[in-house]
Motif scaffolding. Structure first.
Motif, PDB file in Angstrom:
ATOM      1  N   ARG A  54      -1.902  13.429  -6.833  1.00  0.00           N
ATOM      2  CA  ARG A  54      -2.433  14.571  -7.582  1.00  0.00           C
ATOM      3  C   ARG A  54      -3.951  14.501  -7.710  1.00  0.00           C
ATOM      4  O   ARG A  54      -4.638  15.516  -7.721  1.00  0.00           O
ATOM      5  N   TRP A  55      -4.482  13.273  -7.822  1.00  0.00           N
ATOM      6  CA  TRP A  55      -5.922  13.127  -8.060  1.00  0.00           C
ATOM      7  C   TRP A  55      -6.691  12.635  -6.841  1.00  0.00           C
ATOM      8  O   TRP A  55      -7.918  12.642  -6.849  1.00  0.00           O
ATOM      9  N   ARG A  56      -6.000  12.183  -5.800  1.00  0.00           N
ATOM     10  CA  ARG A  56      -6.666  11.685  -4.598  1.00  0.00           C
ATOM     11  C   ARG A  56      -6.162  12.460  -3.388  1.00  0.00           C
ATOM     12  O   ARG A  56      -4.954  12.622  -3.222  1.00  0.00           O
ATOM     13  N   PRO A  57      -7.065  12.952  -2.515  1.00  0.00           N
ATOM     14  CA  PRO A  57      -6.635  13.694  -1.321  1.00  0.00           C
ATOM     15  C   PRO A  57      -6.013  12.766  -0.285  1.00  0.00           C
ATOM     16  O   PRO A  57      -6.722  12.093   0.459  1.00  0.00           O
ATOM     17  N   MET A  58      -4.691  12.718  -0.241  1.00  0.00           N
ATOM     18  CA  MET A  58      -3.994  11.876   0.724  1.00  0.00           C
ATOM     19  C   MET A  58      -2.610  12.456   0.974  1.00  0.00           C
ATOM     20  O   MET A  58      -2.132  13.273   0.187  1.00  0.00           O
ATOM     21  N   PRO A  59      -1.974  12.047   2.071  1.00  0.00           N
ATOM     22  CA  PRO A  59      -0.646  12.598   2.386  1.00  0.00           C
ATOM     23  C   PRO A  59       0.362  12.297   1.285  1.00  0.00           C
ATOM     24  O   PRO A  59       0.325  11.236   0.657  1.00  0.00           O
ATOM     25  N   SER A  60       1.249  13.234   1.046  1.00  0.00           N
ATOM     26  CA  SER A  60       2.324  13.030   0.089  1.00  0.00           C
ATOM     27  C   SER A  60       3.568  13.766   0.600  1.00  0.00           C
ATOM     28  O   SER A  60       3.506  14.976   0.810  1.00  0.00           O
ATOM     29  N   PRO A  61       4.668  13.064   0.870  1.00  0.00           N
ATOM     30  CA  PRO A  61       4.871  11.635   0.626  1.00  0.00           C
ATOM     31  C   PRO A  61       4.015  10.759   1.544  1.00  0.00           C
ATOM     32  O   PRO A  61       3.622  11.177   2.632  1.00  0.00           O
ATOM     33  N   PHE A  62       3.731   9.554   1.079  1.00  0.00           N
ATOM     34  CA  PHE A  62       2.873   8.607   1.797  1.00  0.00           C
ATOM     35  C   PHE A  62       3.792   7.582   2.461  1.00  0.00           C
ATOM     36  O   PHE A  62       4.374   6.726   1.802  1.00  0.00           O
ATOM     37  N   ASP A  63       3.919   7.690   3.803  1.00  0.00           N
ATOM     38  CA  ASP A  63       4.857   6.837   4.519  1.00  0.00           C
ATOM     39  C   ASP A  63       4.128   5.731   5.279  1.00  0.00           C
ATOM     40  O   ASP A  63       2.911   5.555   5.150  1.00  0.00           O
ATOM     41  N   VAL A  64       4.895   4.981   6.080  1.00  0.00           N
ATOM     42  CA  VAL A  64       4.323   3.853   6.816  1.00  0.00           C
ATOM     43  C   VAL A  64       3.239   4.324   7.783  1.00  0.00           C
ATOM     44  O   VAL A  64       2.184   3.691   7.923  1.00  0.00           O
ATOM     45  N   GLU A  65       3.483   5.443   8.462  1.00  0.00           N
ATOM     46  CA  GLU A  65       2.479   5.967   9.389  1.00  0.00           C
ATOM     47  C   GLU A  65       1.177   6.285   8.664  1.00  0.00           C
ATOM     48  O   GLU A  65       0.080   5.975   9.153  1.00  0.00           O
ATOM     49  N   ALA A  66       1.276   6.907   7.485  1.00  0.00           N
ATOM     50  CA  ALA A  66       0.086   7.201   6.690  1.00  0.00           C
ATOM     51  C   ALA A  66      -0.604   5.918   6.246  1.00  0.00           C
ATOM     52  O   ALA A  66      -1.844   5.837   6.201  1.00  0.00           O
TER      53      ALA A  66
ATOM     54  N   LEU B  91       0.828  -1.203   0.000  1.00  0.00           N
ATOM     55  CA  LEU B  91       0.000   0.000   0.000  1.00  0.00           C
ATOM     56  C   LEU B  91       0.864   1.255   0.000  1.00  0.00           C
ATOM     57  O   LEU B  91       0.618   2.187  -0.786  1.00  0.00           O
ATOM     58  N   VAL B  92       1.877   1.288   0.872  1.00  0.00           N
ATOM     59  CA  VAL B  92       2.759   2.454   0.956  1.00  0.00           C
ATOM     60  C   VAL B  92       3.498   2.655  -0.367  1.00  0.00           C
ATOM     61  O   VAL B  92       3.578   3.783  -0.878  1.00  0.00           O
ATOM     62  N   ARG B  93       4.020   1.594  -0.930  1.00  0.00           N
ATOM     63  CA  ARG B  93       4.726   1.705  -2.199  1.00  0.00           C
ATOM     64  C   ARG B  93       3.795   2.231  -3.300  1.00  0.00           C
ATOM     65  O   ARG B  93       4.182   3.067  -4.118  1.00  0.00           O
ATOM     66  N   MET B  94       2.553   1.765  -3.284  1.00  0.00           N
ATOM     67  CA  MET B  94       1.610   2.155  -4.328  1.00  0.00           C
ATOM     68  C   MET B  94       1.164   3.604  -4.182  1.00  0.00           C
ATOM     69  O   MET B  94       1.056   4.335  -5.173  1.00  0.00           O
ATOM     70  N   LEU B  95       0.877   4.041  -2.956  1.00  0.00           N
ATOM     71  CA  LEU B  95       0.311   5.370  -2.742  1.00  0.00           C
ATOM     72  C   LEU B  95       1.361   6.458  -2.549  1.00  0.00           C
ATOM     73  O   LEU B  95       1.023   7.638  -2.579  1.00  0.00           O
ATOM     74  N   ASP B  96       2.618   6.068  -2.357  1.00  0.00           N
ATOM     75  CA  ASP B  96       3.677   7.072  -2.253  1.00  0.00           C
ATOM     76  C   ASP B  96       4.119   7.454  -3.660  1.00  0.00           C
ATOM     77  O   ASP B  96       5.246   7.193  -4.089  1.00  0.00           O
ATOM     78  N   GLU B  97       3.196   8.069  -4.370  1.00  0.00           N
ATOM     79  CA  GLU B  97       3.393   8.355  -5.785  1.00  0.00           C
ATOM     80  C   GLU B  97       2.686   9.657  -6.135  1.00  0.00           C
ATOM     81  O   GLU B  97       1.466   9.768  -6.004  1.00  0.00           O
ATOM     82  N   PRO B  98       3.422  10.702  -6.562  1.00  0.00           N
ATOM     83  CA  PRO B  98       2.801  12.000  -6.859  1.00  0.00           C
ATOM     84  C   PRO B  98       1.667  11.922  -7.877  1.00  0.00           C
ATOM     85  O   PRO B  98       0.695  12.666  -7.785  1.00  0.00           O
ATOM     86  N   GLU B  99       1.766  11.017  -8.842  1.00  0.00           N
ATOM     87  CA  GLU B  99       0.725  10.907  -9.866  1.00  0.00           C
ATOM     88  C   GLU B  99      -0.607  10.505  -9.256  1.00  0.00           C
ATOM     89  O   GLU B  99      -1.666  10.940  -9.701  1.00  0.00           O
ATOM     90  N   ILE B 100      -0.579   9.667  -8.193  1.00  0.00           N
ATOM     91  CA  ILE B 100      -1.809   9.283  -7.503  1.00  0.00           C
ATOM     92  C   ILE B 100      -2.252  10.390  -6.561  1.00  0.00           C
ATOM     93  O   ILE B 100      -3.429  10.740  -6.496  1.00  0.00           O
TER      94      ILE B 100
ATOM     95  N   ALA C 196     -15.089   5.139  -6.906  1.00  0.00           N
ATOM     96  CA  ALA C 196     -13.773   5.688  -7.223  1.00  0.00           C
ATOM     97  C   ALA C 196     -12.805   4.527  -7.397  1.00  0.00           C
ATOM     98  O   ALA C 196     -13.089   3.397  -6.974  1.00  0.00           O
ATOM     99  N   TYR C 197     -11.665   4.805  -8.015  1.00  0.00           N
ATOM    100  CA  TYR C 197     -10.706   3.743  -8.285  1.00  0.00           C
ATOM    101  C   TYR C 197      -9.329   4.353  -8.490  1.00  0.00           C
ATOM    102  O   TYR C 197      -9.185   5.528  -8.832  1.00  0.00           O
ATOM    103  N   LEU C 198      -8.323   3.553  -8.242  1.00  0.00           N
ATOM    104  CA  LEU C 198      -6.944   3.927  -8.547  1.00  0.00           C
ATOM    105  C   LEU C 198      -6.168   2.652  -8.821  1.00  0.00           C
ATOM    106  O   LEU C 198      -6.515   1.573  -8.337  1.00  0.00           O
ATOM    107  N   VAL C 199      -5.113   2.786  -9.613  1.00  0.00           N
ATOM    108  CA  VAL C 199      -4.258   1.652  -9.949  1.00  0.00           C
ATOM    109  C   VAL C 199      -2.807   2.087  -9.803  1.00  0.00           C
ATOM    110  O   VAL C 199      -2.437   3.215 -10.170  1.00  0.00           O
ATOM    111  N   ASP C 200      -1.993   1.214  -9.261  1.00  0.00           N
ATOM    112  CA  ASP C 200      -0.555   1.444  -9.145  1.00  0.00           C
ATOM    113  C   ASP C 200      -0.025   1.902 -10.508  1.00  0.00           C
ATOM    114  O   ASP C 200      -0.328   1.294 -11.541  1.00  0.00           O
ATOM    115  N   VAL C 201       0.775   2.974 -10.507  1.00  0.00           N
ATOM    116  CA  VAL C 201       1.283   3.499 -11.780  1.00  0.00           C
ATOM    117  C   VAL C 201       2.115   2.462 -12.528  1.00  0.00           C
ATOM    118  O   VAL C 201       2.247   2.529 -13.762  1.00  0.00           O
ATOM    119  N   ARG C 202       2.653   1.478 -11.830  1.00  0.00           N
ATOM    120  CA  ARG C 202       3.463   0.435 -12.470  1.00  0.00           C
ATOM    121  C   ARG C 202       2.603  -0.658 -13.097  1.00  0.00           C
ATOM    122  O   ARG C 202       3.126  -1.551 -13.775  1.00  0.00           O
TER     123      ARG C 202
END
Length: 202
Positions: free
Chosen positions: A41-53, A30-39, A101-107
């Motif tokens: 940008r479109w979803r209100p969440m902490p950035s950078p997205f760390d383990v605590e988040a 989850l952290v690896r997937m959401l710690d991504e500026p491209e995501i 709503a939906y999101l997909v890992d940029v990879r």
């Protein structure tokens, strides 16, 4: 009539996908997937997205699921590693409507994961939850997401955009609605769409 609580736990399968509940062991993915500026940008969440988040995110997800407030599922191909997420929330029992709503890992993009997951959850919302109006709110600049919406049968409603401020600047959210295939004349189809769109307003 939709139940007062959305079902938990829930697994949906189809089109080579398994949509399952989030698990605590998903934290690293989850952290690896959401710690991504491209995501972000479109979803209100902490950035950078760390383990605590990530821990806080999974806690909110679990709370929302056990209280039946939303459906929030990890997108996988085999029930294993999460590749994205699909949600159903904001359920209005009186109007029988909800937002998705939906999101997909940029990879993992360009594999049909978002459209497959959205189609699966939309079909479940219609057939099992008996929701008649399914909506998406998408930033008009998010061309990848709007392409998914169109592919899955969602269309712009023509409702005024929702304007909001984000860390990336002003955002304009357009409303999309899942449109059923209609029979009959074009005029009849237009009347049906207008009735669904505006009939509830006074």
């Amino acid at each position: 009539m939709v139940a007062s609580r959305l079902p938990f736990p829930l697994t949906l399968t189809g089109d080579g996908l398994v949509l399952r509940e989030w698990r605590s062991e998903d934290l690293d993915d989850l952290v690896r997937m959401l710690d991504e500026p491209e995501i972000a940008r479109w979803r209100p969440m902490p950035s950078p997205f760390d383990v605590e988040a990530g821990i806080a995110y999974l806690k909110r997800c679990h709370q929302g699921r056990i209280t039946g407030q939303r459906i929030q599922l990890a997108i996988t191909t085999d029930g294993g590693r999460p590749l994205g997420e699909v949600l159903l929330f904001g359920v209005d029992l009186g109007l029988k409507e909800a937002e998705l709503a939906y999101l997909v890992d940029v990879r993992e993009r360009r594999r049909g994961l978002a459209s497959g997951a959205l189609s699966l959850l939309s079909a479940y919302a219609r057939s099992s939850l008996h929701l008649g109006r399914l909506l998406l709110r998408i930033d008009s600049r998010n061309t990848a997401s709007t392409a998914v919406a169109r592919h899955c049968g969602y269309r712009l409603t023509g409702e005024p955009p929702i304007l909001q401020e984000t860390p990336y600047g002003p955002s304009r959210l357009d409303t999309w609605e899942l449109v059923e295939r209609q029979t009959g004349s074009r005029r009849d189809r237009q009347k049906n769409v207008a009735a669904r769109r505006y009939g509830r307003r006074t």
